[in-house]
Design a protein around this motif. Structure first.
Motif, mmCIF file in Angstrom:
data_model
loop_
_atom_site.group_PDB
_atom_site.id
_atom_site.type_symbol
_atom_site.label_atom_id
_atom_site.label_comp_id
_atom_site.label_asym_id
_atom_site.label_seq_id
_atom_site.Cartn_x
_atom_site.Cartn_y
_atom_site.Cartn_z
ATOM 1 N N TYR A 136 0.700 -1.267 0.092
ATOM 2 C CA TYR A 136 0.083 0.072 -0.022
ATOM 3 C C TYR A 136 0.767 1.467 0.023
ATOM 4 N N MET A 137 2.011 1.221 0.562
ATOM 5 C CA MET A 137 2.916 2.555 0.767
ATOM 6 C C MET A 137 3.575 2.522 -0.678
ATOM 7 N N LYS A 138 4.138 1.525 -1.215
ATOM 8 C CA LYS A 138 4.676 1.520 -2.584
ATOM 9 C C LYS A 138 3.581 2.056 -3.351
ATOM 10 N N GLN A 139 2.285 1.777 -3.424
ATOM 11 C CA GLN A 139 1.204 2.292 -4.307
ATOM 12 C C GLN A 139 1.078 3.760 -4.088
ATOM 13 N N LYS A 140 1.122 4.138 -2.824
ATOM 14 C CA LYS A 140 0.977 5.631 -2.388
ATOM 15 C C LYS A 140 2.053 6.563 -3.006
ATOM 16 N N HIS A 141 3.419 6.027 -2.747
ATOM 17 C CA HIS A 141 4.639 6.555 -3.249
ATOM 18 C C HIS A 141 4.607 6.712 -4.817
ATOM 19 N N ARG A 142 4.301 5.520 -5.458
ATOM 20 C CA ARG A 142 4.191 5.678 -7.006
ATOM 21 C C ARG A 142 3.110 6.609 -7.447
ATOM 22 N N MET A 143 1.794 6.747 -6.770
ATOM 23 C CA MET A 143 1.028 7.864 -7.215
ATOM 24 C C MET A 143 1.471 8.948 -7.043
ATOM 25 N N ILE A 144 2.111 9.249 -5.828
ATOM 26 C CA ILE A 144 2.779 10.820 -5.690
ATOM 27 C C ILE A 144 3.781 11.074 -6.625
ATOM 28 N N TRP A 145 4.572 9.931 -7.036
ATOM 29 C CA TRP A 145 5.833 10.293 -7.961
ATOM 30 C C TRP A 145 5.055 10.519 -9.567
ATOM 31 N N GLU A 146 4.131 9.721 -10.025
ATOM 32 C CA GLU A 146 3.330 10.007 -11.124
ATOM 33 C C GLU A 146 2.499 11.392 -11.102
ATOM 34 N N ARG A 147 2.161 12.010 -9.932
ATOM 35 C CA ARG A 147 1.319 13.159 -10.225
ATOM 36 C C ARG A 147 2.507 14.353 -10.188
ATOM 37 N N ARG A 148 3.666 14.145 -9.683
ATOM 38 C CA ARG A 148 4.686 15.100 -9.967
ATOM 39 C C ARG A 148 5.415 15.022 -11.124
ATOM 40 N N HIS A 149 5.834 13.871 -11.475
ATOM 41 C CA HIS A 149 6.896 13.652 -12.626
ATOM 42 C C HIS A 149 6.060 13.040 -13.761
ATOM 43 N N GLY A 150 4.915 12.479 -13.852
ATOM 44 C CA GLY A 150 4.329 11.846 -14.914
ATOM 45 C C GLY A 150 4.564 10.210 -14.634
ATOM 46 N N PRO A 151 4.297 9.357 -15.599
ATOM 47 C CA PRO A 151 4.370 8.014 -15.506
ATOM 48 C C PRO A 151 5.781 7.616 -15.276
ATOM 49 N N VAL A 152 5.899 6.392 -14.381
ATOM 50 C CA VAL A 152 7.217 5.854 -14.061
ATOM 51 C C VAL A 152 7.740 5.206 -15.333
ATOM 52 N N GLY A 153 9.156 5.607 -15.806
ATOM 53 C CA GLY A 153 9.519 5.249 -17.066
ATOM 54 C C GLY A 153 9.524 6.120 -18.345
ATOM 55 N N SER A 154 8.662 7.215 -18.068
ATOM 56 C CA SER A 154 8.649 8.086 -19.042
ATOM 57 C C SER A 154 9.617 9.229 -18.982
ATOM 58 N N GLY A 155 10.468 9.307 -18.028
ATOM 59 C CA GLY A 155 11.149 10.640 -17.866
ATOM 60 C C GLY A 155 10.446 11.633 -17.055
ATOM 61 N N MET A 156 11.024 12.544 -16.779
ATOM 62 C CA MET A 156 10.622 13.347 -16.020
ATOM 63 C C MET A 156 9.834 14.583 -16.787
ATOM 64 N N ASN A 157 8.777 15.121 -16.405
ATOM 65 C CA ASN A 157 8.159 16.180 -17.094
ATOM 66 C C ASN A 157 8.872 17.621 -16.687
ATOM 67 N N GLY A 158 9.861 17.763 -17.160
ATOM 68 C CA GLY A 158 10.521 19.108 -17.029
ATOM 69 C C GLY A 158 11.583 19.016 -16.553
ATOM 70 N N ALA A 159 12.444 20.210 -16.308
ATOM 71 C CA ALA A 159 13.837 20.139 -15.510
ATOM 72 C C ALA A 159 13.580 19.935 -14.247
ATOM 73 N N ALA A 160 14.729 19.145 -13.813
ATOM 74 C CA ALA A 160 14.797 18.867 -12.276
ATOM 75 C C ALA A 160 14.994 20.189 -11.479
ATOM 76 N N PRO A 161 14.556 20.103 -10.310
ATOM 77 C CA PRO A 161 14.692 21.327 -9.378
ATOM 78 C C PRO A 161 16.125 21.485 -9.209
ATOM 79 N N THR A 162 16.552 22.815 -9.477
ATOM 80 C CA THR A 162 17.949 22.997 -8.808
ATOM 81 C C THR A 162 18.033 23.652 -7.541
ATOM 82 N N GLU A 163 18.907 23.504 -6.659
ATOM 83 C CA GLU A 163 18.997 24.051 -5.423
ATOM 84 C C GLU A 163 19.932 25.296 -5.555
ATOM 85 N N ASN A 164 19.620 26.328 -4.803
ATOM 86 C CA ASN A 164 20.583 27.555 -5.015
ATOM 87 C C ASN A 164 21.260 27.579 -3.773
#
Length: 164
Positions: A136-164
């Motif tokens: 269940y926790m794995k499913q939750k983490h996957r859903m959060i990842w997909e909401r932020r970055h798109g489907p797993v395995g498709s690459g990230m939707n945008g540039a990675a955040p840079t820290e200043n």
């Protein structure tokens, strides 16, 4: 000795009478007492009722959590067996259609690959002692990842955040 056959000599007549004396009461008891009182269910199809999943259990309900874990383990066994059957079907097709198996067995291979992906999405990386809460926790983490970055395995939707 068949029932319709008549004995040919005195020895066969004696053997038939002894056999009937011993067998007839047993057959009668089985047909009139045992068989009418038996349950007519197939022994290898045991049906379990569906229990609440881990997300429907209260955090302090140990019985519900234990039932959810048992249900999870049964589901994992069933899914693993389905995957094994699909793999065997593909392998049998590949052996039978040997030179042209890449074309003729493509639907079976695609179905097997999709089932393997779905199995890994649900049960992969849990290890041998994975339980319903970990899945269940794995499913939750996957859903959060997909909401932020798109489907797993498709690459990230945008540039990675840079820290200043």
């Amino acid at each position: 000795m068949p029932e319709e056959a008549t004995p040919r000599n005195i020895l066969e007549k004696f053997v038939l009478s002894v056999s009937n004396t011993l067998e007839r009461p047993v057959v009668w008891f089985r047909e009139t007492v045992v068989e009418p009182n038996q349950k007519h269910s197939v022994w290898y199809h045991q049906k379990f009722r569906r229990v609440p999943t881990i997300d429907e259990c209260y955090t302090d309900d140990a019985v519900c959590i234990a039932e959810a874990n048992l249900q999870f383990k049964r589901d994992k066994l069933v899914d693993s067996d389905i995957l094994s059957i699909l793999r065997e079907r593909y392998e049998d097709c590949a052996l039978y259609e040997a030179p042209d198996h890449l074309e003729k067995c493509r639907p079976l291979f695609d179905q097997y690959q999709e089932a393997t992906t779905n199995w890994f999405i649900k049960y992969g990386d849990l290890g041998g002692y994975g339980d319903a809460k970990a899945a269940y926790m794995k499913q939750k983490h996957r859903m959060i990842w997909e909401r932020r970055h798109g489907p797993v395995g498709s690459g990230m939707n945008g540039a990675a955040p840079t820290e200043n």
